[in-house]
Enzyme design. Structure first.
Site, PDB file in Angstrom:
ATOM      1  N   CYS A  48       0.879  -1.179   0.000  1.00 16.76           N
ATOM      2  CA  CYS A  48       0.000   0.000   0.000  1.00 16.76           C
ATOM      3  C   CYS A  48       0.910   1.221   0.000  1.00 16.76           C
ATOM      4  CB  CYS A  48      -0.875  -0.047   1.251  1.00 16.76           C
ATOM      5  SG  CYS A  48      -1.724   1.494   1.653  1.00 16.76           S
ATOM      6  N   HIS A  49       0.389   2.322  -0.486  1.00 12.38           N
ATOM      7  CA  HIS A  49       1.202   3.541  -0.556  1.00 12.38           C
ATOM      8  C   HIS A  49       1.750   3.953   0.817  1.00 12.38           C
ATOM      9  CE1 HIS A  49       2.280   7.140  -2.941  1.00 12.38           C
ATOM     10  NE2 HIS A  49       2.540   7.544  -1.716  1.00 12.38           N
ATOM     11  N   THR A  50       0.988   3.644   1.875  1.00 10.99           N
ATOM     12  CA  THR A  50       1.410   4.060   3.217  1.00 10.99           C
ATOM     13  C   THR A  50       2.738   3.404   3.624  1.00 10.99           C
ATOM     14  OG1 THR A  50      -0.946   4.157   3.665  1.00 10.99           O
ATOM     15  CG2 THR A  50       0.491   4.482   5.541  1.00 10.99           C
ATOM     16  N   HIS A  70       1.288  -3.974   5.875  1.00 14.42           N
ATOM     17  CA  HIS A  70       0.071  -3.981   6.706  1.00 14.42           C
ATOM     18  C   HIS A  70      -1.155  -4.468   5.963  1.00 14.42           C
ATOM     19  CE1 HIS A  70       0.052  -0.157   4.634  1.00 14.42           C
ATOM     20  NE2 HIS A  70      -1.253  -0.141   4.806  1.00 14.42           N
ATOM     21  N   GLU A  71      -1.012  -4.753   4.655  1.00 14.20           N
ATOM     22  CA  GLU A  71      -2.161  -5.291   3.915  1.00 14.20           C
ATOM     23  C   GLU A  71      -1.858  -6.762   3.705  1.00 14.20           C
ATOM     24  OE1 GLU A  71      -3.886  -2.146   0.923  1.00 14.20           O
ATOM     25  OE2 GLU A  71      -3.377  -3.929  -0.190  1.00 14.20           O
ATOM     26  N   CYS A 100     -10.430  -2.491  20.399  1.00  7.73           N
ATOM     27  CA  CYS A 100     -10.301  -3.201  21.680  1.00  7.73           C
ATOM     28  C   CYS A 100     -11.657  -3.695  22.168  1.00  7.73           C
ATOM     29  CB  CYS A 100      -9.632  -2.321  22.727  1.00  7.73           C
ATOM     30  SG  CYS A 100     -10.711  -1.037  23.420  1.00  7.73           S
ATOM     31  N   CYS A 103     -13.269   0.516  24.794  1.00  5.88           N
ATOM     32  CA  CYS A 103     -13.101   1.949  25.043  1.00  5.88           C
ATOM     33  C   CYS A 103     -14.323   2.727  24.538  1.00  5.88           C
ATOM     34  CB  CYS A 103     -11.827   2.448  24.376  1.00  5.88           C
ATOM     35  SG  CYS A 103     -11.954   2.537  22.590  1.00  5.88           S
ATOM     36  N   CYS A 106     -14.740   2.400  20.756  1.00  5.07           N
ATOM     37  CA  CYS A 106     -15.233   1.098  20.305  1.00  5.07           C
ATOM     38  C   CYS A 106     -16.711   0.929  20.659  1.00  5.07           C
ATOM     39  CB  CYS A 106     -14.393  -0.027  20.903  1.00  5.07           C
ATOM     40  SG  CYS A 106     -12.756  -0.106  20.144  1.00  5.07           S
ATOM     41  N   CYS A 114     -10.227   3.624  18.005  1.00  3.48           N
ATOM     42  CA  CYS A 114     -10.008   2.960  19.299  1.00  3.48           C
ATOM     43  C   CYS A 114      -8.920   3.672  20.119  1.00  3.48           C
ATOM     44  CB  CYS A 114      -9.603   1.515  19.028  1.00  3.48           C
ATOM     45  SG  CYS A 114      -9.108   0.610  20.484  1.00  3.48           S
ATOM     46  N   ARG A 118      -5.681   2.597  18.029  1.00  4.61           N
ATOM     47  CA  ARG A 118      -5.788   3.371  16.792  1.00  4.61           C
ATOM     48  C   ARG A 118      -4.411   3.481  16.139  1.00  4.61           C
ATOM     49  NH1 ARG A 118      -7.257   9.498  18.358  1.00  4.61           N
ATOM     50  NH2 ARG A 118      -8.917   8.401  19.448  1.00  4.61           N
ATOM     51  N   CYS A 178      -6.519  -3.254   4.029  1.00  3.52           N
ATOM     52  CA  CYS A 178      -6.327  -1.792   4.149  1.00  3.52           C
ATOM     53  C   CYS A 178      -6.995  -1.046   3.009  1.00  3.52           C
ATOM     54  CB  CYS A 178      -4.854  -1.414   4.249  1.00  3.52           C
ATOM     55  SG  CYS A 178      -4.612   0.377   4.222  1.00  3.52           S
ATOM     56  N   ARG A 373      -2.573  -2.886  -7.214  1.00  2.31           N
ATOM     57  CA  ARG A 373      -2.051  -3.653  -6.093  1.00  2.31           C
ATOM     58  C   ARG A 373      -1.198  -4.806  -6.605  1.00  2.31           C
ATOM     59  NH1 ARG A 373      -2.427   0.057  -3.189  1.00  2.31           N
ATOM     60  NH2 ARG A 373      -3.455   0.140  -1.150  1.00  2.31           N
TER      61      ARG A 373
HETATM   62  P1  NAD Z   1      -1.339   5.402  -5.015  1.00  2.00           P
HETATM   63  O1  NAD Z   1       0.001   6.022  -4.995  1.00  2.00           O
HETATM   64  O2  NAD Z   1      -1.531   4.114  -5.716  1.00  2.00           O
HETATM   65  O3  NAD Z   1      -2.408   6.432  -5.623  1.00  2.00           O
HETATM   66  C1  NAD Z   1      -2.377   7.840  -5.395  1.00  2.00           C
HETATM   67  C2  NAD Z   1      -2.768   8.543  -6.694  1.00  2.00           C
HETATM   68  O4  NAD Z   1      -2.882   9.953  -6.420  1.00  2.00           O
HETATM   69  C3  NAD Z   1      -1.754   8.400  -7.822  1.00  2.00           C
HETATM   70  O5  NAD Z   1      -2.391   7.894  -8.986  1.00  2.00           O
HETATM   71  C4  NAD Z   1      -1.218   9.833  -8.023  1.00  2.00           C
HETATM   72  O6  NAD Z   1      -0.892  10.094  -9.389  1.00  2.00           O
HETATM   73  C5  NAD Z   1      -2.407  10.667  -7.552  1.00  2.00           C
HETATM   74  N1  NAD Z   1      -2.054  12.025  -7.135  1.00  2.00           N
HETATM   75  C6  NAD Z   1      -0.993  12.457  -6.408  1.00  2.00           C
HETATM   76  N2  NAD Z   1      -1.053  13.780  -6.222  1.00  2.00           N
HETATM   77  C7  NAD Z   1      -2.170  14.225  -6.851  1.00  2.00           C
HETATM   78  C8  NAD Z   1      -2.778  15.506  -7.020  1.00  2.00           C
HETATM   79  N3  NAD Z   1      -2.244  16.628  -6.502  1.00  2.00           N
HETATM   80  N4  NAD Z   1      -3.941  15.571  -7.724  1.00  2.00           N
HETATM   81  C9  NAD Z   1      -4.492  14.456  -8.254  1.00  2.00           C
HETATM   82  N5  NAD Z   1      -3.952  13.221  -8.136  1.00  2.00           N
HETATM   83  C10 NAD Z   1      -2.811  13.114  -7.441  1.00  2.00           C
HETATM   84  O7  NAD Z   1      -1.783   5.287  -3.461  1.00  2.00           O
HETATM   85  P2  NAD Z   1      -2.934   4.415  -2.737  1.00  2.00           P
HETATM   86  O8  NAD Z   1      -2.348   3.153  -2.225  1.00  2.00           O
HETATM   87  O9  NAD Z   1      -4.160   4.407  -3.589  1.00  2.00           O
HETATM   88  O10 NAD Z   1      -3.179   5.359  -1.439  1.00  2.00           O
HETATM   89  C11 NAD Z   1      -3.731   6.677  -1.605  1.00  2.00           C
HETATM   90  C12 NAD Z   1      -3.552   7.504  -0.334  1.00  2.00           C
HETATM   91  O11 NAD Z   1      -4.351   6.965   0.728  1.00  2.00           O
HETATM   92  C13 NAD Z   1      -2.129   7.534   0.214  1.00  2.00           C
HETATM   93  O12 NAD Z   1      -1.856   8.835   0.715  1.00  2.00           O
HETATM   94  C14 NAD Z   1      -2.176   6.537   1.350  1.00  2.00           C
HETATM   95  O13 NAD Z   1      -1.155   6.782   2.305  1.00  2.00           O
HETATM   96  C15 NAD Z   1      -3.547   6.827   1.897  1.00  2.00           C
HETATM   97  N6  NAD Z   1      -4.176   5.789   2.723  1.00  2.00           N
HETATM   98  C16 NAD Z   1      -4.951   6.236   3.762  1.00  2.00           C
HETATM   99  C17 NAD Z   1      -5.624   5.316   4.552  1.00  2.00           C
HETATM  100  C18 NAD Z   1      -6.541   5.788   5.646  1.00  2.00           C
HETATM  101  O14 NAD Z   1      -7.041   4.953   6.401  1.00  2.00           O
HETATM  102  N7  NAD Z   1      -6.824   7.087   5.768  1.00  2.00           N
HETATM  103  C19 NAD Z   1      -5.499   3.956   4.287  1.00  2.00           C
HETATM  104  C20 NAD Z   1      -4.724   3.523   3.175  1.00  2.00           C
HETATM  105  C21 NAD Z   1      -4.074   4.466   2.400  1.00  2.00           C
HETATM  106 ZN    ZN Z   2     -11.088   0.570  21.664  1.00  2.00          ZN
END
Ligand code: NAD
Ligand code: ZN
Length: 380
Positions: A48-50, A70-71, A100, A103, A106, A114, A118, A178, A373
């Site tokens: 994942c991107h994270t 994490h995925e 959990c 809390c 939850c 959580c 969290r 994820c 993915r």
């Molecule tokens: P990814 O890199 O596959 O996709 C992100 C896309 O955003 C890319 O296609 C990129 O070209 C585009 N992008 C970047 N900047 C841009 C802009 N200014 N305008 C338009 N498009 C733009 O990533 P992903 O795996 O799909 O994850 C996406 C985001 O979600 C990441 O920041 C990731 O960390 C986050 N995320 C958050 C959670 C959560 O629970 N909040 C969970 C998972 C991932």
């Molecule tokens: Zn909790």
């Protein structure tokens, strides 16, 4: 009972020794699970991107050496003291944020934040004793978001493990652990578009396309995909995205382009990029009076969100969510059932597969913006 119960397991893990440097497959020692922990055998994991973002050390604290990931999907190998609802052999998805079940969060219908479990990207150790369960010749290796799935075995708090239908194919449903649940839930649980409405999705990676899938399921009639990478648009057609906007093609802010396309703004927007500019645009492109914008992307550590307060006074709503507001243990099994009932297709999100020994290729694909993915097979 398996002969590994209560023993240290030696297995392969992909260790990140330094920010941005290729992972190295090492033999690591994985300690047995302590109270309220479980040890999992990981069968499939995906990138994942994270993971990439914290590996590049753009996030808060760079902790190295570290095991990312994490995925994933796997099987319970053994359980620590106090674990009553999981047993060896159960099929599970580990989740980066926990539940959990005790809390205030939850117990609330509204929150999945959580108090105990969290998401915490700064912690590299287990809650129980402040230690890592991974080591190499006595040197501790840090955990990542409580999951560290780039390892054949990992130790996870029981509250970060969702027990799922054992008939579900782990090489597919692992992506629900994820990204796909996050995007889907951001739309269905948080943005909640009405039938016939318009939805803008910023970022057409796996998370954004899952958000688009949520908009399709909710019956949105216009789904506008926004991305800087034109390669994303071909893929996005398979996900019900009806129109595409590349901000680079215009000499005015993309929120103005979208306002013109939609007679004043979209009903809902979901931001899945991590870019602060996209976050502001995603908010400012929703219609006044009723528009709701949902932030999902993980920002850089010094980012600040800047908009004129009048944009809020004009009755626009700004929200954010982790994991699509799903409670991992209570809600994730039913998301898996959506796949089993064919309400949700996962195959189209899976564009690559590599053996564990080639995990660095998955990073290359993600950095190139190639595909959505990449499944990493742990047994290959
Ligand atoms: P990814 O890199 O596959 O996709 C992100 C896309 O955003 C890319 O296609 C990129 O070209 C585009 N992008 C970047 N900047 C841009 C802009 N200014 N305008 C338009 N498009 C733009 O990533 P992903 O795996 O799909 O994850 C996406 C985001 O979600 C990441 O920041 C990731 O960390 C986050 N995320 C958050 C959670 C959560 O629970 N909040 C969970 C998972 C991932
Ligand atoms: Zn909790």
């Amino acid at each position: 009972m398996s002969s590994t119960v209560g023993q240290v397991i030696r297995c392969k893990a992909a260790v990140a020794w330094e920010p941005g440097k290729p992972l190295v497959i090492e033999e690591v020692e994985v300690a047995p699970p302590q109270t309220m922990e479980v040890r999992l055998k990981i069968l499939f994991t995906s990138l994942c991107h994270t993971d990439v973002y914290f590996w590049e050390a753009k996030g808060q604290t760079p902790l190295f050496p570290r095991i990312f990931g994490h995925e994933a999907g796997g099987i319970v190998e053994s359980v620590g003291e106090g674990v009553t609802d999981l047993k060896p052999g159960d099929h599970v998805l580990p989740v980066f944020t926990g539940e959990c079940k005790e809390c205030r969060h939850c117990k609330s219908q509204e929150s999945n934040m959580c108090d105990l479990l969290r998401i915490n990207t700064d912690r590299g150790v287990m809650l129980n004793d402040g230690k890592s369960r991974f080591s190499i010749n006595g040197q501790p290796i840090y955990h990542f978001v409580g999951t560290s799935t780039f390892s054949e075995y990992t130790v996870v708090h029981v509250g970060c493990v969702a027990k799922i239908n054992p008939a579900a194919p782990l090489d597919k449903v692992c992506v629900l652990s994820c990204g796909i649940s996050t995007g889907l839930g951001a739309t269905l649980n948080v943005a909640k578009p009405k039938k016939g409405s318009s939805v803008a999705i910023f970022g057409l990676g796996a998370v954004g396309l899952a958000a688009a899938e949520g908009a399709r399921i909710a019956g949105a009639s216009r789904i506008i995909g926004v991305d800087l990478n034109p390669k994303r648009f071909d893929e996005a057609k398979k996900f019900g995205v009806t129109e595409f906007v590349n901000p680079k093609d215009y000499d005015k802010p993309v929120q103005e382009v979208i306002a013109e396309m939609t007679g004043g703004g979209v009903d809902r927007s979901v931001e899945c990029t991590g870019s602060i500019n996209a976050m502001v645009s995603a908010f400012e492109c929703v219609h006044d009076g009723w528009g709701v914008a949902v932030l999902v992307g993980v920002p850089n550590k010094d980012d600040a969100f800047k908009t004129h307060p009048m944009n809020l006074l004009n009755e626009r709503t700004l929200r954010g969510t982790f994991f699509g507001n799903y409670k991992p243990r209570s809600d994730l099994p039913s998301v898996v059932e959506k796949y089993m009932n064919k309400e949700l297709e996962l195959e189209k999100f899976i564009t690559h597969e590599v053996p564990f020994s080639e995990i660095n290729k998955a990073f290359e694909y993600m950095l190139r913006g190639d595909g959505l993915r990449c499944i990493i097979r742990m047994d290959a």
